[in-house]
Design an enzyme around this catalytic site. Structure first.
Site, short mmCIF file in Angstrom:
data_model
loop_
_atom_site.label_atom_id
_atom_site.label_comp_id
_atom_site.label_asym_id
_atom_site.label_seq_id
_atom_site.Cartn_x
_atom_site.Cartn_y
_atom_site.Cartn_z
N ASP A 118 9.08 2.84 1.85
CA ASP A 118 8.04 3.75 2.48
C ASP A 118 8.14 3.54 3.59
OD1 ASP A 118 5.53 4.37 3.00
OD2 ASP A 118 4.58 3.61 0.91
N LYS A 139 2.74 10.46 8.07
CA LYS A 139 2.04 10.17 9.26
C LYS A 139 2.75 10.87 10.63
CE LYS A 139 -0.80 6.25 7.64
NZ LYS A 139 -0.48 5.45 6.62
N PHE A 199 0.95 -1.20 0.09
CA PHE A 199 0.27 -0.03 -0.03
C PHE A 199 0.86 1.23 0.00
CE2 PHE A 199 -2.43 3.75 1.88
CZ PHE A 199 -3.31 3.53 1.12
C1 LIG Z 1 -0.65 5.80 5.03
C2 LIG Z 1 0.46 5.34 4.20
C3 LIG Z 1 0.44 5.78 2.67
C4 LIG Z 1 -0.26 7.10 2.42
O1 LIG Z 1 -0.22 8.23 3.21
P1 LIG Z 1 -1.18 9.12 3.09
O2 LIG Z 1 -0.98 10.55 3.99
O3 LIG Z 1 -2.53 8.86 3.35
O4 LIG Z 1 -1.40 9.79 1.47
C5 LIG Z 1 1.40 5.31 2.14
N1 LIG Z 1 2.31 4.39 2.49
C6 LIG Z 1 2.07 3.73 3.69
C7 LIG Z 1 3.06 2.46 3.90
C8 LIG Z 1 0.98 4.17 4.53
O5 LIG Z 1 0.83 3.47 5.64
#
Ligand SMILES: *Cc1c(COP(=O)(O)O)cnc(C)c1O
Length: 389
Positions: A217, A246, A129
């Site tokens: 990520d 986050k 994701f």
């Molecule tokens: C939450 C998340 C995203 C997306 O972040 P947003 O601020 O909602 O765009 C991307 N990668 C990972 C691993 C995430 O947990």
């Protein structure tokens, strides 16, 4: 109030909060909850931290926004802090995780372009994701994110997460066209799936050997969540590119893409940008979050309480017929159940005053603030044990 004027992208629980402090939230009726979701790995230093309240109100009274037409002191400070902590050299600031990943994907394209790859490809993982923009959606896996949005950018190659043989196979097939790999060190949305031991290290070596960018990520795993600043630090490697969001803002929107100098310099004036990205408020908040984590010893606390929570859950749920697996690192823990339970998150809240997230229908995800203490570990263990009985 009614939700009739909102687009129907969410199915919120019938719960609404008015106030938070530390690990606790209070609803409209004044009932207290232990927050083991933290706004999905966002409020890592807890709600309404007094240092953040001061930083935000002070900065609001001084300056919120000037644009990147001018240099921004807090932005430079945050970049310096993050590069020192990560071993990477340069930062670019966005407003969200998806945007930070878009920044990384643009670097991958430029990296390919510089190597004269006509249509560079990026390797991504099954069950990944990475966000909800067209590009990051294309890099993600699973129908829940992608269904109905065809046609998506197609420059991605998907391999099994942790599968080195599959990586070798696509290298044989597409090698010279590949510019980068993008992955989460622990897959969050798909249920807290850690990379198998040795995988990240092997991938690092593979990327170096083939001249691919290793792009991590760390939007969910970063900023102390796993008991280190960044999850890659458990593995003794450094990626070429890393994305954050986050926990970096503890609720104030911010994203960041960090890179090694040789990669970062692929961007030249005008090749990327953001109106809000790197504004004084968000960057001062980011600096304050890092200060709090450092001064309160929250990395150590997350590591210690996380190990403790994982062990206690394993003891209490040992041989439970409905519990298939309990896994994670630091305060990022997944409990995989054999079957979906009805209204699990709502029952946890109503019956036990505990906020949990349930992902993929039957995986309980625990992401409490990094300030969690031993008593709260027991509260979580007691509530979860009763819930799955
Ligand atoms: C939450 C998340 C995203 C997306 O972040 P947003 O601020 O909602 O765009 C991307 N990668 C990972 C691993 C995430 O947990």
């Amino acid at each position: 109030m009614t939700a009739a004027c909102l687009m129907t992208t969410y199915q919120p629980l019938a719960l609404s909060f008015t106030r938070g402090l530390g690990t606790r939230l209070w609803d409209q009726q004044g009932r207290e909850y232990l927050d083991a979701v933290a706004g999905v790995a966002v409020t890592n230093v807890g709600h309404s931290h007094p240092r953040l309240v001061t930083a935000i109100s002070e900065q609001a009274g001084l300056l919120l926004h000037t644009s990147n037409l001018y240099s921004i002191d807090w932005q430079q400070r945050l970049a310096q802090r993050l590069t020192q902590l990560s071993g990477l050299d340069r930062a670019f600031f966005n407003n969200s995780g998806a945007e930070a990943n878009e920044t990384a994907l643009k670097l991958a394209r430029l990296h390919g372009w510089k190597k004269a790859i006509e249509e560079p490809l990026v390797v991504v993982m099954e069950n990944a994701f990475h966000g909800r923009t067209l590009g990051t959606m294309a890099a993600s896996d699973g129908p829940s994110v992608r269904l109905g949005f065809q046609r998506l950018p197609g420059d991605f190659l998907k391999v099994g997460f942790g599968d080195l043989a599959a990586l070798e196979a696509i290298t044989q097939q597409f090698g010279p066209r590949i510019a980068a790999v993008l992955l989460e060190p622990i897959q969050g949305e798909s249920g807290v799936l850690p990379a198998p031991p040795g995988y990240l290290k092997a991938l690092r070596e593979h990327c170096t050997r083939h001249g691919w960018l290793m792009m991590l990520d760390e939007i969910q795993t970063g900023i102390g969540r796993t008991g280190a600043w960044f999850a890659f630090q458990h593995e003794g490697i450094v990626p070429d590119v890393m994305t954050l969001a986050k926990g970096l803002g503890n609720g104030v929107p911010i994203g960041a893409c960090l890179a090694r100098a040789s990669v970062a310099q692929l961007f030249t004036p005008g090749s990327h940008g953001s109106t809000f990205g790197g504004n004084p408020l968000a960057c001062r908040v980011g600096c304050t979050v890092l200060d709090i984590i450092e001064e309160q010893g929250l990395l150590q606390n997350a590591a210690q309480q996380g190990t403790h929570l994982l062990a206690r859950l394993r003891v209490e749920l040992r041989e439970h017929p409905q519990v298939l697996a309990i896994r994670g690192q630091g305060l990022m823990i997944g409990i995989e159940l054999a079957r979906p339970y009805r209204d699990l998150a709502l029952r946890a809240a109503h019956e036990h005053g505990l906020l949990i997230n349930v992902t993929r229908g039957k995986i309980i995800r625990l992401l409490p603030p990094l300030t969690l203490d031993a008593k709260e570990v027991e509260m979580i263990v007691r509530a979860i044990t009763r819930l799955v009985d």
